[in-house]
Design a protein around this motif. Structure first.
Motif, short mmCIF file in Angstrom:
data_model
loop_
_atom_site.label_atom_id
_atom_site.label_comp_id
_atom_site.label_asym_id
_atom_site.label_seq_id
_atom_site.Cartn_x
_atom_site.Cartn_y
_atom_site.Cartn_z
N GLU A 296 -0.92 -9.54 2.38
CA GLU A 296 -0.83 -8.32 1.58
C GLU A 296 0.11 -7.31 2.23
O GLU A 296 0.94 -6.68 1.55
N VAL A 297 -0.01 -7.15 3.54
CA VAL A 297 0.87 -6.21 4.26
C VAL A 297 2.31 -6.67 4.19
O VAL A 297 3.24 -5.86 4.06
N ALA A 298 2.53 -7.98 4.28
CA ALA A 298 3.89 -8.51 4.19
C ALA A 298 4.53 -8.14 2.85
O ALA A 298 5.70 -7.75 2.79
N ASP A 299 3.77 -8.25 1.77
CA ASP A 299 4.28 -7.86 0.45
C ASP A 299 4.62 -6.38 0.40
O ASP A 299 5.64 -5.97 -0.18
N GLU A 300 3.76 -5.56 1.01
CA GLU A 300 4.00 -4.11 1.01
C GLU A 300 5.25 -3.76 1.81
O GLU A 300 6.05 -2.92 1.39
N LEU A 301 5.43 -4.43 2.95
CA LEU A 301 6.61 -4.16 3.77
C LEU A 301 7.87 -4.63 3.07
O LEU A 301 8.91 -3.97 3.14
N ASP A 302 7.80 -5.77 2.41
CA ASP A 302 8.96 -6.28 1.69
C ASP A 302 9.37 -5.36 0.53
O ASP A 302 10.53 -5.32 0.15
N GLY A 304 9.48 -2.19 0.56
CA GLY A 304 10.24 -1.04 1.04
C GLY A 304 9.61 0.30 0.68
O GLY A 304 10.27 1.33 0.79
N GLU A 305 8.36 0.29 0.27
CA GLU A 305 7.71 1.53 -0.18
C GLU A 305 6.54 1.92 0.73
O GLU A 305 5.57 2.54 0.28
N ILE A 306 6.63 1.57 2.01
CA ILE A 306 5.48 1.83 2.88
C ILE A 306 5.23 3.32 3.06
O ILE A 306 4.10 3.74 3.33
N ASP A 312 -0.35 7.74 0.08
CA ASP A 312 -1.52 7.54 -0.78
C ASP A 312 -2.76 7.20 0.04
O ASP A 312 -3.87 7.67 -0.27
N ALA A 313 -2.57 6.38 1.09
CA ALA A 313 -3.70 6.01 1.92
C ALA A 313 -4.26 7.21 2.67
O ALA A 313 -5.48 7.36 2.82
#
Length: 347
Positions: A296-302, A304-306, A312-313
């Motif tokens: 899941e984190v890999a998708d978020e990093l890919d 580019g919107e971290i 939001d977190a």
């Protein structure tokens, strides 16, 4: 030129395709076709596993040894092409410099290959392992490999082979399992029924391998782009540890003469170690949850919107990211004013 029927060539590919390396290891990202005087072999390895499937060639065929790696990008095309041929239909494989041509009575398929691509000495690697297993023991149970996947619970397991007619035991933390040999299912092992017989069946092939072969070396390591994200939990842990150590080494390097650079290395080391410890704790508590969060984190990093995800977190956790931003801008302004005053005084 090598001749094999379409069905058998398809089987060689199917038996080894799941073992090939990732796209970041060019030398392993594909299936190696290797021909000697007796067999056509398909070989694949991702450094963690290695698989070899073979087909015995016609004894009357004068076969010159050759080897080429089929890049992974062509495997689907080859399988689709083979499916259009009747299973018993013969396929000839020929090599010309940087081309590999598959030809049937009614069609042909040519792909580009790299003749000089480096590939592990698979004969030597397996020769060493097989020879080490020659210990006089007669234990050589036959297992249905389809059942082995049932023990993939996300835990690292240990095995204990108890005998030919006894179950293989699987141990992990808070887990115990057993798999019965195929004899209990009314099935007889296919091929040699003892280890010495199996060893002899492969002795001619493995004898050509070097005794010091290994999968170590830069040619077989991942050449992953610097900021490419992995979804593999082991590689994620490795990356975090490398970041921790690399930042620690940089602290004592020439790049630490400026306070900001030293602080950046400290933060990199601290964050890398903290992330690794948290990931390791999660993995020990729940391996599946750890694997899921890494993906899941890999998708978020890919994506580019971290920055947006972190904002939001922070709000969701009850913090005030806007205040953090305002404090950061005020700090930058204050620092810029101090630097300007120093420059004016120096002038």
């Amino acid at each position: 030129m090598t001749t094999i029927n379409a069905h058998q060539l398809g089987r060689l590919i199917d038996k080894t395709v799941d073992h090939m390396g990732s796209e970041y290891v060019e030398t392993l990202h594909g299936i190696r076709l290797d021909v000697d005087a007796q067999y056509l072999y398909a070989v694949a390895s991702d450094r963690y596993t290695i698989a070899v499937a073979r087909y015995q060639l016609n004894a009357d065929e004068q076969q010159e040894p050759w080897a080429r790696t089929i890049p992974a990008t062509y495997l689907r095309s080859i399988r689709e092409w083979l499916q259009q041929i009747e299973g018993a239909g013969l396929v000839t494989i020929s090599t010309v410099e940087d081309r590999l041509t598959f030809k049937s009575p009614h069609s042909e398929l040519t792909i580009s290959v790299s003749p000089g691509i480096e590939f592990p000495d698979w004969r030597g690697i397996l020769r060493l392992q097989v020879e080490q297993a020659v210990d006089g023991s007669e234990t050589f149970p036959a297992l249905n490999p389809g059942f082995l996947a049932r023990f993939n619970s996300g835990d690292t397991v240990r095995l204990r082979i108890t005998g030919d007619d006894k179950p293989v035991l699987f141990f992990a933390e808070d887990f115990l399992g057993a798999q019965m040999p195929t004899k209990h299912a009314g099935l007889s092992p296919v091929g040699k029924e003892d280890f010495n017989g199996a060893h002899q069946a492969w002795l001619w092939t493995l004898a050509a391998g070097a005794k010091d072969a290994s999968l170590d070396g830069p040619a077989f390591e991942e050449d992953r782009p610097r900021y490419e994200v992995t979804t593999d939990i082991r590689k994620t842990g490795e990356a975090l540890l490398r970041q921790t150590l690399g930042s620690g080494w940089d602290m004592s390097g020439k790049s630490t003469r400026l306070p900001d650079e030293f602080l950046a290395h400290v933060i990199g080391a601290v964050n890398g170690w903290s992330a690794f410890r948290y990931l390791n704790a999660l993995y020990n508590a729940d391996p599946r949850a750890a694997a899921a969060i890494v993906a899941e984190v890999a998708d978020e990093l890919d994506s580019g919107e971290i920055g947006e995800f972190a904002w939001d977190a922070a709000k969701k956790a009850g913090f005030d990211p806007q205040k953090w931003h305002d404090d950061y801008e005020a700090h930058r302004k204050e620092r810029a004013e101090k630097d300007a005053a120093k420059a004016e005084t120096a002038a």
